[in-house]
Motif scaffolding. Sequence first.
Motif, mmCIF file in Angstrom:
data_model
loop_
_atom_site.group_PDB
_atom_site.id
_atom_site.type_symbol
_atom_site.label_atom_id
_atom_site.label_comp_id
_atom_site.label_asym_id
_atom_site.label_seq_id
_atom_site.Cartn_x
_atom_site.Cartn_y
_atom_site.Cartn_z
ATOM 1 N N MET A 1 5.644 -3.996 5.920
ATOM 2 C CA MET A 1 4.522 -3.199 5.405
ATOM 3 C C MET A 1 4.791 -2.852 3.937
ATOM 4 S SD MET A 1 2.994 0.453 6.789
ATOM 5 C CE MET A 1 2.562 -0.235 8.385
ATOM 6 N N SER A 2 3.786 -3.010 3.094
ATOM 7 C CA SER A 2 3.952 -2.732 1.669
ATOM 8 C C SER A 2 3.944 -1.232 1.406
ATOM 9 C CB SER A 2 2.821 -3.391 0.880
ATOM 10 O OG SER A 2 1.589 -2.744 1.146
ATOM 11 N N LYS A 3 4.376 -0.871 0.224
ATOM 12 C CA LYS A 3 4.396 0.539 -0.160
ATOM 13 C C LYS A 3 2.981 1.107 -0.154
ATOM 14 C CE LYS A 3 5.750 3.706 -3.867
ATOM 15 N NZ LYS A 3 6.343 3.825 -5.228
ATOM 16 N N LEU A 4 1.997 0.318 -0.618
ATOM 17 C CA LEU A 4 0.613 0.792 -0.647
ATOM 18 C C LEU A 4 0.106 1.057 0.778
ATOM 19 C CD1 LEU A 4 -1.959 1.429 -2.203
ATOM 20 C CD2 LEU A 4 -2.579 -0.990 -2.079
ATOM 21 N N VAL A 145 -1.809 7.051 -4.094
ATOM 22 C CA VAL A 145 -2.418 5.755 -3.781
ATOM 23 C C VAL A 145 -3.031 5.151 -5.043
ATOM 24 C CG1 VAL A 145 -4.227 4.580 -2.447
ATOM 25 C CG2 VAL A 145 -2.846 6.383 -1.384
ATOM 26 N N GLN A 146 -3.718 5.986 -5.826
ATOM 27 C CA GLN A 146 -4.302 5.512 -7.084
ATOM 28 C C GLN A 146 -3.219 4.912 -7.993
ATOM 29 O OE1 GLN A 146 -6.784 8.438 -9.110
ATOM 30 N NE2 GLN A 146 -7.175 9.475 -7.161
ATOM 31 N N CYS A 147 -2.118 5.636 -8.127
ATOM 32 C CA CYS A 147 -1.043 5.189 -9.029
ATOM 33 C C CYS A 147 -0.424 3.879 -8.555
ATOM 34 C CB CYS A 147 0.028 6.267 -9.142
ATOM 35 S SG CYS A 147 -0.532 7.763 -10.009
ATOM 36 N N ARG A 370 -8.127 -7.697 -6.619
ATOM 37 C CA ARG A 370 -8.491 -6.364 -7.115
ATOM 38 C C ARG A 370 -9.519 -5.708 -6.207
ATOM 39 N NH1 ARG A 370 -12.236 -6.774 -11.997
ATOM 40 N NH2 ARG A 370 -13.621 -7.233 -10.245
ATOM 41 N N ASP A 371 -10.556 -6.464 -5.832
ATOM 42 C CA ASP A 371 -11.621 -5.910 -5.002
ATOM 43 C C ASP A 371 -11.107 -5.491 -3.627
ATOM 44 O OD1 ASP A 371 -13.180 -6.442 -7.161
ATOM 45 O OD2 ASP A 371 -14.326 -8.064 -6.256
ATOM 46 N N LYS A 372 -10.171 -6.264 -3.084
ATOM 47 C CA LYS A 372 -9.584 -5.903 -1.789
ATOM 48 C C LYS A 372 -8.809 -4.595 -1.890
ATOM 49 C CE LYS A 372 -9.077 -8.247 1.575
ATOM 50 N NZ LYS A 372 -9.753 -8.242 2.894
ATOM 51 N N LEU A 373 -8.061 -4.438 -2.973
ATOM 52 C CA LEU A 373 -7.265 -3.226 -3.148
ATOM 53 C C LEU A 373 -8.140 -1.991 -3.329
ATOM 54 C CD1 LEU A 373 -4.376 -4.367 -5.539
ATOM 55 C CD2 LEU A 373 -4.182 -3.736 -3.147
ATOM 56 N N LEU A 374 -9.324 -2.181 -3.914
ATOM 57 C CA LEU A 374 -10.186 -1.043 -4.242
ATOM 58 C C LEU A 374 -11.289 -0.815 -3.221
ATOM 59 C CD1 LEU A 374 -10.451 -1.738 -8.074
ATOM 60 C CD2 LEU A 374 -9.162 0.095 -6.967
#
Length: 380
Positions: A1-4, A145-147, A370-374
């Motif tokens: 699992m990633s940090k995000l 999460v934003q950072c 980018r779109d997936k992350l946001l």
Amino acid sequence: MSKLEELINKLCPNGVEFKKLSELMTPNPKSKIGAKKAEQMLKGEYPFYTSGKSVYYINEHMVDGENIFVNDGGQADIKYYDGKSSYADHVISFRPINVNGKYLYYVLMKKKEYINEKMFRGSGIKNINKNDFFNMLVPVPPLEVQCEIVRILDNFTLLSAELSAELSAELSARQKQYEYYKNLLLKNYDGEDNTCLKDIAKYSKDKINANELNEDNYIGVDNLLQNKQGKVKSSYIPKKGNSTKYQEKDILIGNIRPYLKKIWLADNVGGTNGDVLVIRIIDDNVIPEYLYFVLSSDKFFNYNNINSKGAKMPRGDKEAVMNYKFYLPLKEEQLKIINKLNKFKMICNDLSEGLPAEIEARKKQYEYYRDKLLTFKELK
């Protein structure tokens, strides 16, 4: 699992709050400086953001710290800068509050297409509807999460930029290699210039009626491409009268600003105007492809540029062009040179098509990531 993923599972497993853009910004005052004025100002260290793609640097600044700039006319062009900067009178400028500024910039970039389609209105030059823009809902996850999203996207942006730069450099290198190889094969040694252009070619004096012309066979100087890249379809076609006629295998050269190196070997029959030279071979001992290689060489364009007339809008000297001297070998040798150059050109063309496609693929990959992350589920 990633940090995000860990942060999302820990801090906002059920979704995130959505807020109006107006809640996440403090508007900056409207600028009194236009883009034209900024262009005339002394060069400075502070970026000046315009309503277009241009960025000037001037000696004064209007804002400091994190700011986002969005042009209010035409289409959304969104920029972010952290530091002292200024902006034009047709730019919406605001300072992010209660949110990571870079995160908000990435969210707006994700929504850029939506902003263009839904918020720009008008019959002529469209303008943004500021009420819709400021009331647009934005996902606001916890700051951690934003950072983390900003850290990931910054790294990905850097990697994409480096890759695009490397691919572009490779493409440029291949093109320069082709030009070098072509000039080497066509190199004229002292005393070997044995032919004058006017002895083997002439300007076309034939005419063609406007009703025979279309976007594919009308060639103006505007649809000839710079740096020997051929031509594109014409956006203008004469409605009446006659134009200079060109035939297949004629060589067309843009005669305005010769340093732009506009040239095309015709593959159809069509028409052009006085801003384009139509050179037609009159000697059976000259192969059109060979003459095209000669006239598309940097040596010819340097000669044409030196002999051009005029300052603001220089034109090639038609008489000087016809007096250009070059080495003309026998037909058999011309064919050998053509075959060698065509093989090498094929390699360069493969790269010319492949590398831009690779750059575009990387860009789409970045936008998808980018779109997936946001993309967040709204907290109910």
